[in-house]
Design a protein around this motif. Structure first.
Motif, PDB file in Angstrom:
ATOM      1  N   PHE A 100       0.840  -1.201   0.000  1.00 12.95           N
ATOM      2  CA  PHE A 100       0.000   0.000   0.000  1.00 12.95           C
ATOM      3  C   PHE A 100       0.874   1.249   0.000  1.00 12.95           C
ATOM      4  CE2 PHE A 100      -3.498  -2.629   0.313  1.00 12.95           C
ATOM      5  CZ  PHE A 100      -3.509  -3.382   1.474  1.00 12.95           C
ATOM      6  N   PRO A 158       0.332  -2.090  -9.308  1.00  9.09           N
ATOM      7  CA  PRO A 158       0.021  -0.801  -8.680  1.00  9.09           C
ATOM      8  C   PRO A 158      -1.389  -0.750  -8.101  1.00  9.09           C
ATOM      9  CG  PRO A 158       1.110  -0.444 -10.765  1.00  9.09           C
ATOM     10  CD  PRO A 158       0.831  -1.906 -10.677  1.00  9.09           C
ATOM     11  N   PHE A 159      -2.337  -1.424  -8.743  1.00  5.74           N
ATOM     12  CA  PHE A 159      -3.711  -1.402  -8.241  1.00  5.74           C
ATOM     13  C   PHE A 159      -3.804  -2.105  -6.888  1.00  5.74           C
ATOM     14  CE2 PHE A 159      -8.194  -0.981  -8.547  1.00  5.74           C
ATOM     15  CZ  PHE A 159      -8.779  -2.171  -8.162  1.00  5.74           C
ATOM     16  N   GLY A 212      -0.272  -0.577  -4.565  1.00  8.53           N
ATOM     17  CA  GLY A 212       0.062   0.824  -4.467  1.00  8.53           C
ATOM     18  C   GLY A 212      -0.780   1.592  -3.473  1.00  8.53           C
ATOM     19  N   PRO A 213      -0.403   2.861  -3.227  1.00  2.90           N
ATOM     20  CA  PRO A 213      -1.169   3.708  -2.319  1.00  2.90           C
ATOM     21  C   PRO A 213      -2.484   4.151  -2.944  1.00  2.90           C
ATOM     22  CG  PRO A 213       0.588   4.964  -3.338  1.00  2.90           C
ATOM     23  CD  PRO A 213       0.770   3.552  -3.794  1.00  2.90           C
TER      24      PRO A 213
END
Lengths: 383, 281
Positions: B145, B222-223, B226-227
């Motif tokens: 995250f 990324p989904f 990621g943040p």
């Protein structure tokens, strides 16, 4: 990269082929002949959703056809997220062109599709003379529908909590917010753009400050009254899991719960109940509803007015509203029945009593997207 | 017709189906996206979507985040891959053999499964933090995250292919060149920067181009890893397109990413052409 691209292409091709096969799949013909009335009347039923919805109908339709040999239901499954909108567009286009119903006799969808279609006088109207089991539905769920949509099942967002850590769960929204403040890092909701449970938490946080009629208003002027709600969400941001992490999709928060990372999450009742029963969530996981409640709502069955098979559709809808069919629906979907709980078998009432406390149904239309955009900027983005 | 003309026509006829496929699958969608990105909400032509793309706080933040992430990831991938390639090429022994057998594995693991593995390994109370508990380390920095999680995923996905490219380039460098340099007293760094890099930099450019294009358009890792904000452009584009249903802004984002990749591709092609001309003399 070349290898990866090639495999990606192969994977995509496979998915497309499988989707096409699933869409074209025909149910085995069951019990022809019977009363010798000739060829069965065939109706086409378009529905979308996840795999569990597909399996549900593949269970119910044979039950119906066995009891009604003169009707055949052809299922057309549209994979979740891949073009359900086109079914509605197709019905709309068929009406505008005067082409009957575009060969779609029954359609399963949400309240927003139902209301959009009602504005264009798209749906057929049913009453008790055609569907006697309509009397088993809570009249509140039929208000404003004019018989156009049949709410055959429902799901709602509830609180899932770890009873080993949370002896007394919050009963009200304010108690929940207080609990979050007192237990930093032990609560999470998912990114509202990626799943309805987080979306419900966000929407209720905003609309709890507004009068009840606001939750069915789609007037953009109401956006000015969202400030209190967003201020609350921003205030709670640093108390969230890992100081402000919002997992993706409804499953993201359930995974955190399963791993013991958090103690309370909002969750869809059907997902939580199913995963508790499958031991994916620990046995200590329990469910409850708060007051004012989270959102939820029925899923509707609606028939185009121009369908040529409305009698068969009515017979099918009446079957779907029987306690026998509803028992299958509740057990398979782990959701709320479309008919009143009092019409359901006693053991099911006991089994689902924790989540039978109800829900609110919002109908924000495009304002729902504006909330998500503002959440992305104000809450996640910290601006 | 002369034989040469006939052969020319035959050649064109054979190439035409592939060219048609390219037009339909690549060129037409690109033109449609460009057209969509140049329309406003009323369907009139304007630059409204691009203005929003570059001035909206959320989208501008996403652009900068994506560019920084991509540059850092490409640099790290290159450094690690070069180190691995040089080590495998100029060293021997069982460790080298082991690495040679294993380093390609990530290529064959789907990105969703790899993302899930990374979440379990580096997540809060994941395997890594449990392994470190006996050493008294109670908490580790947030990796999942977070920006750092995406970089880890980018390394996992891109090191194998880049290493493979560089290894094949280094295989073309004769040992005698390296030994000659050593004989005249050149140190390791000198050998690397004055001999190995110049002799393999064209392949390095290929690797950079492929890594850049793959990373900047990434979605799955990324989904999931990621943040929430800022997001990489691939995730933001899907959100704008699927959730907000703003097709013009999504198209503008896609066109912008396409332009970035085109610039990388152009730079690479120009360098290759220039070198080919130089080497002819």
């Amino acid at each position: 990269m070349v290898t990866r691209k090639k495999r990606l292409g192969m994977a995509l091709a496979s998915v497309l082929v499988l989707s096409a096969l699933a869409g074209c799949g025909d149910k085995a013909v069951s019990g022809t002949g019977g009363d010798g009335k000739g060829k069965p009347d065939e109706m086409q039923f378009y529905f979308t959703g996840s795999l569990n919805v597909k399996e549900l109908w593949e269970t119910l339709v044979p039950m119906f056809e066995k009891a009604n040999p003169n009707v055949k239901v052809k299922l057309v499954y549209i994979d979740s997220g891949s073009g359900g909108q086109s079914t509605f567009d197709r019905i709309m286009a068929a009406k505008q062109a005067g082409q009957k119903s575009g060969n779609i006799d029954l359609y399963e969808s949400s309240l927003s599709d139902l209301t959009k279609g009602m504005k264009s006088d798209l749906w057929a109207s049913f009453d008790n003379s055609k569907i006697p089991n309509l009397s088993k539905i809570d009249p509140n769920n039929l208000k404003n529908l004019n018989g156009a949509g049949i709410p055959y099942r429902a799901s709602a967002v509830i609180l899932a909590y770890n009873s080993a850590k949370v002896a007394t769960p919050p009963k009200t929204a304010d108690e929940l917010y207080d609990w979050i403040r007192k237990h930093p890092g032990r609560f999470a909701y998912n990114d509202p753009a990626t799943g309805g449970s987080g979306d419900s938490f966000v929407q209720t946080a905003i609309y709890n400050f507004l009068p009840p009629e606001a939750s069915t208003s789609q007037d953009p002027a109401i956006m000015k009254q969202w400030d209190k709600g967003f201020a609350l969400l921003k205030e709670l941001h640093p108390y969230m899991y890992q100081k402000g992490v919002y997992p993706k999709k409804n499953q993201g928060t359930l995974d955190l719960m399963a791993n013991g990372e958090v103690d309370i999450i909002p969750a869809w009742s059907d997902m939580a109940l199913e995963q508790i029963s499958k031991k994916v969530l620990p046995d200590t996981t329990k469910l409850t509803q708060i007051n004012p409640s989270f959102t939820g709502g029925p899923t509707y069955l609606m028939a185009p007015k121009l369908s040529e098979h409305l009698d068969s559709v009515a017979a099918f809808l009446n079957f779907v509203l029987t306690p026998e069919a509803q028992t299958v629906i509740v057990n398979k979907m782990y959701g709320y029945p479309g008919i009143k709980w009092s019409e359901m078998p006693k053991e099911l009432q006991d089994k689902f009593k924790d989540v039978a406390g109800g829900y609110r149904t919002f109908n924000l239309g495009d304002l729902g997207k504006e909330i998500q955009k503002r959440w992305q900027q104000d809450v996640a983005g910290g601006q | 017709m002369s034989k040469a003309v006939k052969q020319g026509i035959l050649g064109l006829a054979l190439v035409f189906p592939a060219f048609l496929l390219l037009c339909l699958v690549v060129i037409v969608p690109i033109l449609l996206a460009i057209n969509e990105s140049l329309k406003d909400d009323q369907g009139n032509y304007s630059l409204q979507s691009y203005q929003t793309l570059f001035t909206d706080k959320v989208m501008a933040g996403n652009i900068w985040f994506t560019l920084k992430l991509t540059v850092i990831s490409v640099v790290l991938v290159l450094l690690i891959s070069y180190a691995l390639a040089v080590y495998m090429r100029f060293s021997g022994g069982p460790i080298v053999a082991g690495i040679r057998k294993m380093y390609m594995i990530p290529i064959f693991i789907p990105s969703v499964i790899a993302s899930y593995g990374i979440i379990n390994m580096y997540g809060n109370h994941g395997w890594l933090s449990r392994l470190l508990l006996p050493f008294g380390i109670e908490t580790i920095p947030r990796i999942i995250f977070d920006y750092k999680g995406i970089i880890l995923a980018n390394l996992w996905f891109n090191i194998p292919f880049t290493t493979m490219l560089l290894t094949s380039a280094l295989a073309g460098i004769p040992n005698s060149v390296i030994e000659s340099a050593k004989d005249v007293g050149a140190g390791r760094l000198n050998i690397f920067f004055k001999l190995i890099v110049p002799l393999s930099y064209r392949t390095m450019l290929v690797a950079v181009t492929f890594s850049f294009m793959g990373i900047i358009g990434g979605f799955t890792a990324p989904f999931l890893i990621g943040p929430n904000s800022p997001q990489v452009l691939g995730v933001a584009m899907r959100q704008v397109f699927s959730v907000y249903q703003e097709t013009q802004l999504a198209s503008a984002t896609a066109v912008f990413m396409f332009v970035l990749c085109s610039v990388m591709g152009y730079f690479y092609i120009r360098t290759m052409i220039k070198d080919d001309k130089a080497s002819m003399h």
